[in-house]
Structure formats: structure tokens, C-alpha cells
Write an enzyme that holds these catalytic residues in place. Structure first.
Site, PDB file in Angstrom:
ATOM      1  N   THR A   4      -1.039  10.908   2.199  1.00  0.00           N
ATOM      2  CA  THR A   4      -1.436   9.366   2.107  1.00  0.00           C
ATOM      3  C   THR A   4      -2.516   9.186   3.125  1.00  0.00           C
ATOM      4  OG1 THR A   4       0.147   8.914   3.934  1.00  0.00           O
ATOM      5  CG2 THR A   4       0.866   8.610   1.707  1.00  0.00           C
ATOM      6  N   ASN A  26      11.625   0.199   1.304  1.00  0.00           N
ATOM      7  CA  ASN A  26      10.438   1.351   1.493  1.00  0.00           C
ATOM      8  C   ASN A  26       9.690   1.112   2.740  1.00  0.00           C
ATOM      9  OD1 ASN A  26       8.238   3.338   0.839  1.00  0.00           O
ATOM     10  ND2 ASN A  26       7.341   1.168   0.950  1.00  0.00           N
ATOM     11  N   ALA A  27       9.673  -0.263   3.096  1.00  0.00           N
ATOM     12  CA  ALA A  27       8.829  -0.466   4.267  1.00  0.00           C
ATOM     13  C   ALA A  27       9.347   0.291   5.551  1.00  0.00           C
ATOM     14  CB  ALA A  27       8.920  -2.222   4.731  1.00  0.00           C
ATOM     15  N   TYR A  35      11.775   7.358  15.221  1.00  0.00           N
ATOM     16  CA  TYR A  35      11.777   7.433  13.618  1.00  0.00           C
ATOM     17  C   TYR A  35      12.732   8.472  12.960  1.00  0.00           C
ATOM     18  CZ  TYR A  35       9.053   8.189   9.286  1.00  0.00           C
ATOM     19  OH  TYR A  35       8.844   8.292   7.879  1.00  0.00           O
ATOM     20  N   ASP A  86       6.074  -7.618   1.341  1.00  0.00           N
ATOM     21  CA  ASP A  86       5.461  -7.171   2.600  1.00  0.00           C
ATOM     22  C   ASP A  86       4.944  -8.130   3.592  1.00  0.00           C
ATOM     23  OD1 ASP A  86       3.445  -5.264   4.309  1.00  0.00           O
ATOM     24  OD2 ASP A  86       3.717  -4.021   2.453  1.00  0.00           O
ATOM     25  N   ASN A 113      11.630  15.854  14.403  1.00  0.00           N
ATOM     26  CA  ASN A 113      10.264  16.009  14.559  1.00  0.00           C
ATOM     27  C   ASN A 113       9.746  15.734  16.190  1.00  0.00           C
ATOM     28  OD1 ASN A 113       7.764  16.969  13.853  1.00  0.00           O
ATOM     29  ND2 ASN A 113       7.256  14.830  12.618  1.00  0.00           N
ATOM     30  N   ARG A 165       0.874  -1.316   0.074  1.00  0.00           N
ATOM     31  CA  ARG A 165       0.098  -0.060   0.124  1.00  0.00           C
ATOM     32  C   ARG A 165       0.948   1.163  -0.025  1.00  0.00           C
ATOM     33  NH1 ARG A 165      -1.836   0.228   6.267  1.00  0.00           N
ATOM     34  NH2 ARG A 165      -0.211   1.629   7.091  1.00  0.00           N
TER      35      ARG A 165
HETATM   36  N1  LIG Z   1       3.753   9.246   4.008  1.00  0.00           N
HETATM   37  C1  LIG Z   1       4.647  10.003   4.261  1.00  0.00           C
HETATM   38  O1  LIG Z   1       4.549  11.358   4.364  1.00  0.00           O
HETATM   39  C2  LIG Z   1       5.989   9.836   4.336  1.00  0.00           C
HETATM   40  C3  LIG Z   1       6.987  10.853   4.678  1.00  0.00           C
HETATM   41  C4  LIG Z   1       8.276  10.624   4.833  1.00  0.00           C
HETATM   42  C5  LIG Z   1       8.773   9.180   4.906  1.00  0.00           C
HETATM   43  N2  LIG Z   1       7.695   8.074   4.702  1.00  0.00           N
HETATM   44  C6  LIG Z   1       8.273   6.922   4.265  1.00  0.00           C
HETATM   45  O2  LIG Z   1       8.058   6.110   3.311  1.00  0.00           O
HETATM   46  C7  LIG Z   1       7.726   4.986   3.386  1.00  0.00           C
HETATM   47  C8  LIG Z   1       6.406   4.104   3.039  1.00  0.00           C
HETATM   48  O3  LIG Z   1       5.497   5.070   3.679  1.00  0.00           O
HETATM   49  P1  LIG Z   1       3.760   5.015   3.661  1.00  0.00           P
HETATM   50  O4  LIG Z   1       3.384   6.215   4.217  1.00  0.00           O
HETATM   51  O5  LIG Z   1       3.524   4.498   2.374  1.00  0.00           O
HETATM   52  O6  LIG Z   1       3.596   3.710   4.812  1.00  0.00           O
HETATM   53  P2  LIG Z   1       2.524   2.919   4.960  1.00  0.00           P
HETATM   54  O7  LIG Z   1       2.231   2.444   6.390  1.00  0.00           O
HETATM   55  O8  LIG Z   1       1.193   3.177   4.021  1.00  0.00           O
HETATM   56  O9  LIG Z   1       3.129   1.579   4.278  1.00  0.00           O
HETATM   57  C9  LIG Z   1       4.288   0.771   4.695  1.00  0.00           C
HETATM   58  C10 LIG Z   1       4.325  -0.500   4.243  1.00  0.00           C
HETATM   59  O10 LIG Z   1       5.552  -1.345   4.873  1.00  0.00           O
HETATM   60  C11 LIG Z   1       4.929  -2.636   5.382  1.00  0.00           C
HETATM   61  N3  LIG Z   1       5.916  -2.994   6.410  1.00  0.00           N
HETATM   62  C12 LIG Z   1       5.659  -2.611   7.806  1.00  0.00           C
HETATM   63  N4  LIG Z   1       6.697  -3.351   8.323  1.00  0.00           N
HETATM   64  C13 LIG Z   1       7.118  -4.515   7.606  1.00  0.00           C
HETATM   65  C14 LIG Z   1       7.997  -5.305   7.740  1.00  0.00           C
HETATM   66  N5  LIG Z   1       8.519  -5.780   8.907  1.00  0.00           N
HETATM   67  N6  LIG Z   1       7.983  -6.177   6.538  1.00  0.00           N
HETATM   68  C15 LIG Z   1       7.741  -6.058   5.767  1.00  0.00           C
HETATM   69  N7  LIG Z   1       6.801  -4.933   5.378  1.00  0.00           N
HETATM   70  C16 LIG Z   1       6.514  -4.185   6.380  1.00  0.00           C
HETATM   71  C17 LIG Z   1       3.370  -2.295   5.915  1.00  0.00           C
HETATM   72  O11 LIG Z   1       2.767  -3.488   5.814  1.00  0.00           O
HETATM   73  C18 LIG Z   1       3.003  -1.302   4.728  1.00  0.00           C
HETATM   74  O12 LIG Z   1       2.533  -2.147   3.680  1.00  0.00           O
HETATM   75  C19 LIG Z   1       8.324   4.598   5.017  1.00  0.00           C
HETATM   76  O13 LIG Z   1       9.404   4.159   4.908  1.00  0.00           O
HETATM   77  C20 LIG Z   1       7.887   5.843   5.488  1.00  0.00           C
HETATM   78  O14 LIG Z   1       8.650   5.947   6.859  1.00  0.00           O
HETATM   79  C21 LIG Z   1       6.460   8.492   4.543  1.00  0.00           C
END
Ligand SMILES: NC(=O)c1ccc[n+]([C@@H]2O[C@H](COP(=O)([O-])OP(=O)(O)OC[C@H]3O[C@@H](n4cnc5c(N)ncnc54)[C@H](O)[C@@H]3O)[C@@H](O)[C@H]2O)c1
Length: 447
Positions: A388, A287-288, A353, A237, A347, A216
Site C-alpha cells: 500500500t 476496516n478503519a 496496534y 470515513d 511486532n 483509500r
Molecule cells: N497495509 C497493510 O499492510 C496492513 C496490514 C495488516 C492490517 N492492515 C489493516 O487494514 C486496515 C486498512 O489499512 P490501510 O493500509 O488501507 O490503511 P490506510 O491508512 O490507508 O486507510 C485507513 C482508512 O481508515 C480511515 N480512518 C482512520 N480513522 C478513522 C476514524 N476514526 N473514523 C473513520 N475512518 C477512519 C482513514 O481515514 C483511512 O481512509 C487497517 O485496519 C489496518 O490496520 C493493514
């Protein structure tokens, strides 16, 4: 999850009201569509001093079918891009030519236009005066990015002598709609061999790409963009997300591999899967990621440990195992690690984090030389405020402020992060190694 304010500010009634009240008017950004032209208008290319990249830049534009106008053209047509080869500046006095070229050209820049400056590295300068002039360009470009409106962006490529072959790929990225939300960035290149003959529409054709957290959010978007660009995607995932992971994999003609990346045997299972099904891997996107927010004084180990394990330790362990697995990581491999603006700016409530995401930056910088020896690269992408499901649940006020405090006055989309990661994965991005590219619309946090 649209941007109601941006849509309102660009509507008939809304645009009048917003103008009368002096409110910001976030633009509808130009984003890449397959088959879209590199730019929507002609480009002008200037030089300051005896530049060495003028011809290279002109060739990129001509190859992409972009008309190049002389800087003094006055036909009034809106420009798609303004490019400046400033590799020839030798002292602050040369910056007068930069000002002289940019000021009239920027007046003609069209919506979602691009300003791209190319300069030599201050660290390689022949004198303090030259270093000063080169460094000055950084302040200038970051300020121009803050002055531009209508979705236009300004970025700086730092090109050392000998890195000329590394220039075309990054120039194409920064001019294209793929870089819609990358603004005010300084990207240093390194001299390296760059494979030729990349297909502009399918630059990842024939590549095998692993994307963790692909079920996702941003990860699903990365998987889609990688597949669009020609890669065979292995989405990873946790088993609990197996259903959505399978849906993403089916949609893009990729495969799903259920794996908790923090499991002790995770890296070995991934390696066995890649050997068996694909014989190797070209692209790995870490990315996770997870959050477990709490002020540090109230944070327990149950919040600290999993964040470190998923966001940092798993990236370290998997990457090390891939490097150690004989012949698995193919020549020209690309590893892209998702960091975060929190890892740069810090933050409140996110010590765990932010520490993990800052750690990712330290990791890619430390590994870059070893990757370069293999003809490979490792980079980080640091997203800012990305719209998101997670941000949609934030309180209205926090979300509005968070999404507007950047030069583009809006939040980015998952696809903006995905496009930058896909670009860093391209063969022609060989000269970008050990860098952090922010996808944050030039956020004012941590700038
Ligand atoms: N959304 C934002 O604004 C934002 C900003 C900066 C950084 N990020 C980073 O971008 C990346 C994706 O973020 P997102 O918003 O899509 O998050 P999200 O929570 O929607 O998706 C993260 C995915 O990682 C998977 N995951 C978590 N732990 C796992 C594990 N142990 N093994 C395998 N998969 C695992 C989850 O099941 C999920 O599908 C992350 O690293 C997040 O820190 C997001």
C-alpha cells in the site's frame, strides 16, 4: 507500486539470471477476473479412507465446468487443482494413502494451482489415533504450502459431521483466483443452514454493505470488490477524507457517509443513516485502522489511546449497537473485522496496534455463538504484508525483507484482502463463523 523484483524475475533475462544465481522467483499470481473460470486446468480428487465429502467436491467442480480426471491419469496435462477428501482417516496408518495420492498429483500441478484438503476436526475424533491423524494433516498441508512454487497454494478445510452443506462456498473460494494470497490456512467450518442459489458472479446482489475507512487503501479496495460482487456500498470515513471518499463512492455507484467512528454518537448516527436510506444492513466491514508506533517504554497516552479507540473500541461499540438496534442487522448478516498479522505475531514498536488487533480476534471468537443464533456470522481477516502507500514509504531493505518472508515470496495487494472479506460476506460462507483468516501468503511470522 509494482513488485520490481517479481517483474524482473519473470522477464526473459531476469528469469535466467535468477535461476543461475539460485534466487527466489516469485510468481505472477492468478487473481480473480469477472467471468474467469474457477480453475485453469483439470482437477483430480482423491480420498483417504471412507471419506464423506467426495461427492460434494465433485459436484462443485462439475457445476463450475471443471473437468475432473481420475487420480492415475497420465496425459501430462497440468492440473488446476488437487483435492483430497481426508475425512475418512482413522489412524496415522491411513496417512500413507494421503502421501500416495498427493506425491504424483503435486508433480502435475500447474502455475497458481490449488491444493485443498478436507478433514474432520481433531476435537471430534473417535479415538486418540484418529485425532492424531487429523491433526497430522494440518502439519502436512502447512508443509506442502511451503514446498509449492509458481503461485500455487495449499489450504485445509476442517469439516465436522453435519457441516456438509457449508462446504461448497469455501471450496469455490479456495480454488478460485479470489484466494490468490491465502496460503497455508486451516479454516474450520460449522454446521449451519446455507442459503442456495447464489449467483457466482454477483454473490452479494441485493445486499447493503457498510465499509469503514473506505476512502483509500484496503478499504477502497473492499468497497470496489463488494460493489463488483453486487452490493450497494455505504463507504464511511472521517470528514477530512471526504473528497477521496466521495470519489470512491461515485466510482462504484455507492454512497459516502462522513463519520469519525470514535465519536460518542458514531454508532447511533450510522444506525439512523442506515435506517433512513436503506432500511437495514447486511454486511459490516470494520476496516478503519491507524498506527502510532513507538516502543512501549516510550509510548505516551496520545499514541496508545487513539489506536485502541479506532482499531478496537469502535468495532466493539458499533457492533453492539447494531445488534441492539431492533431489526437493523438483517437475517444472514455478515460482520468482518480487519485484524492484522501483528495481532498474531506481535511486532516491535507496535504494542498498542498489536494489542488492538489481537483484541479484534478475541472479540469475533466471543461473539460468534450469538451471531450464529441469528443465522449471522462474524469473522476476522488478518492481512500480512500488503503493498500500500504506507508500505511504499518503508526503507528499501525493510520493505524487501518484509514482502519476501512468505511462501509466495511477495507482498499481497489490497485486492487480496478485499476478496477474502467479500467471500466471508457471501451467503454461502455461512459455515465460517468466529474464525481468523490470514491473508499473508503463508507469512513465516506468527505461523
Ligand atoms: N497495509 C497493510 O499492510 C496492513 C496490514 C495488516 C492490517 N492492515 C489493516 O487494514 C486496515 C486498512 O489499512 P490501510 O493500509 O488501507 O490503511 P490506510 O491508512 O490507508 O486507510 C485507513 C482508512 O481508515 C480511515 N480512518 C482512520 N480513522 C478513522 C476514524 N476514526 N473514523 C473513520 N475512518 C477512519 C482513514 O481515514 C483511512 O481512509 C487497517 O485496519 C489496518 O490496520 C493493514
Amino acid at each position: 507500486m509494482g513488485d520490481w523484483y517479481r517483474d524482473f524475475a519473470n522477464s526473459g533475462v531476469g528469469s535466467t539470471l535468477v535461476e543461475q544465481l539460485g534466487l527466489p522467483r516469485p510468481a505472477v499470481l492468478r487473481r480473480h477476473e469477472p467471468g474467469a473460470p474457477l480453475l485453469t486446468g483439470p482437477a483430480v480428487v482423491g480420498t483417504a479412507g471412507e471419506g464423506r465429502l467426495h461427492e460434494t467436491v465433485i459436484r462443485v467442480l462439475e457445476d463450475a465446468g471443471v473437468p475432473v480426471q481420475p487420480p492415475a491419469a497420465t496425459d501430462g496435462e497440468r492440473l488446476g487443482a488437487v483435492l483430497l477428501d481426508a475425512t475418512g482417516v482413522t489412524s496415522p496408518a491411513d496417512l500413507a494413502a494421503v502421501h500416495e495420492f498427493l506425491a504424483p498429483a503435486l508433480r502435475r500441478l500447474g502455475p497458481s494451482g490449488r491444493v485443498l484438503v478436507l478433514a474432520g476436526p481433531p476435537s471430534d475424533a473417535g479415538s486418540p489415533a484418529q485425532a492424531a491423524a487429523r491433526q497430522a494433516l494440518e502439519g502436512l498441508v502447512r508443509s506442502v504450502a511451503k514446498e509449492l512454487r509458481n503461485g500455487a497454494t495449499a489450504n485445509l478445510l476442517v469439516v465436522p459431521a453435519g457441516a456438509e452443506a457449508a462446504v461448497p462456498g469455501p471450496v469455490r473460494f479456495f480454488l478460485s483466483g479470489r484466494s490468490a494470497y491465502v496460503d497455508g490456512q486451516v479454516v474450520p467450518l460449522t454446521a449451519t443452514d446455507v442459503p442456495a442459489g447464489e449467483d457466482a458472479e454477483r454473490p452479494l446482489a441485493g445486499k447493503v454493505a457498510v465499509v469503514t475507512g473506505a476512502a483509500r487503501g484496503i478499504g477502497a479496495s473492499i468497497a470496489r470488490v463488494m460493489a463488483r460482487d453486487g452490493a450497494s456500498v455505504v463507504g464511511v470515513d472521517v470528514p477530512a477524507a471526504g473528497q477521496s471518499l466521495a470519489e470512491v463512492a461515485n466510482e462504484i455507484g455507492g454512497t459516502a457517509f462522513q463519520l469519525d467512528i470514535t465519536a460518542p454518537d458514531a454508532a447511533q448516527r450510522l444506525i439512523a443513516h442506515l435506517r433512513e436510506r436503506h432500511g437495514g444492513v447486511d454486511i459490516v466491514v470494520h476496516n478503519a485502522g491507524i498506527t502510532r508506533d513507538k516502543l512501549l517504554v516510550n509510548m505516551d497516552a496520545a499514541r496508545w489511546n487513539p489506536v485502541m479507540a479506532v482499531n478496537l473500541q469502535a468495532q466493539l461499540d458499533t457492533t453492539q449497537a447494531l445488534l441492539d438496534a431492533d431489526g437493523l442487522l438483517r437475517t444472514g448478516a455478515r460482520v468482518v473485522c480487519v485484524s492484522s498479522q501483528s495481532g498474531i505475531a506481535g511486532n516491535r514498536g507496535q504494542t498498542n496496534y498489536a494489542a488492538s488487533k489481537a483484541g479484534v480476534i478475541g472479540m469475533v471468537r466471543a461473539w460468534a455463538p450469538a451471531f450464529a443464533e441469528r443465522g449471522a456470522t462474524i469473522n476476522a481477516v488478518a492481512p500480512g504484508f500488503i503493498v500500500t502507500e504506507m508500505t511504499a514509504t518503508m526503507p528499501f531493505g525493510t520493505r524487501e525483507v518484509g514482502s519476501r518472508i512468505n511462501s509466495l515470496q511477495q507482498g499481497g495487494l489490497p485486492v487480496d484482502v478485499a476478496e477474502t472479506i467479500a467471500w466471508l460476506s457471501q451467503p454461502s460462507a455461512a459455515g465460517v463463523n468466529g474464525q481468523v483468516v490470514r491473508v499473508c501468503g503463508q507469512s513465516f511470522l506468527g505461523a
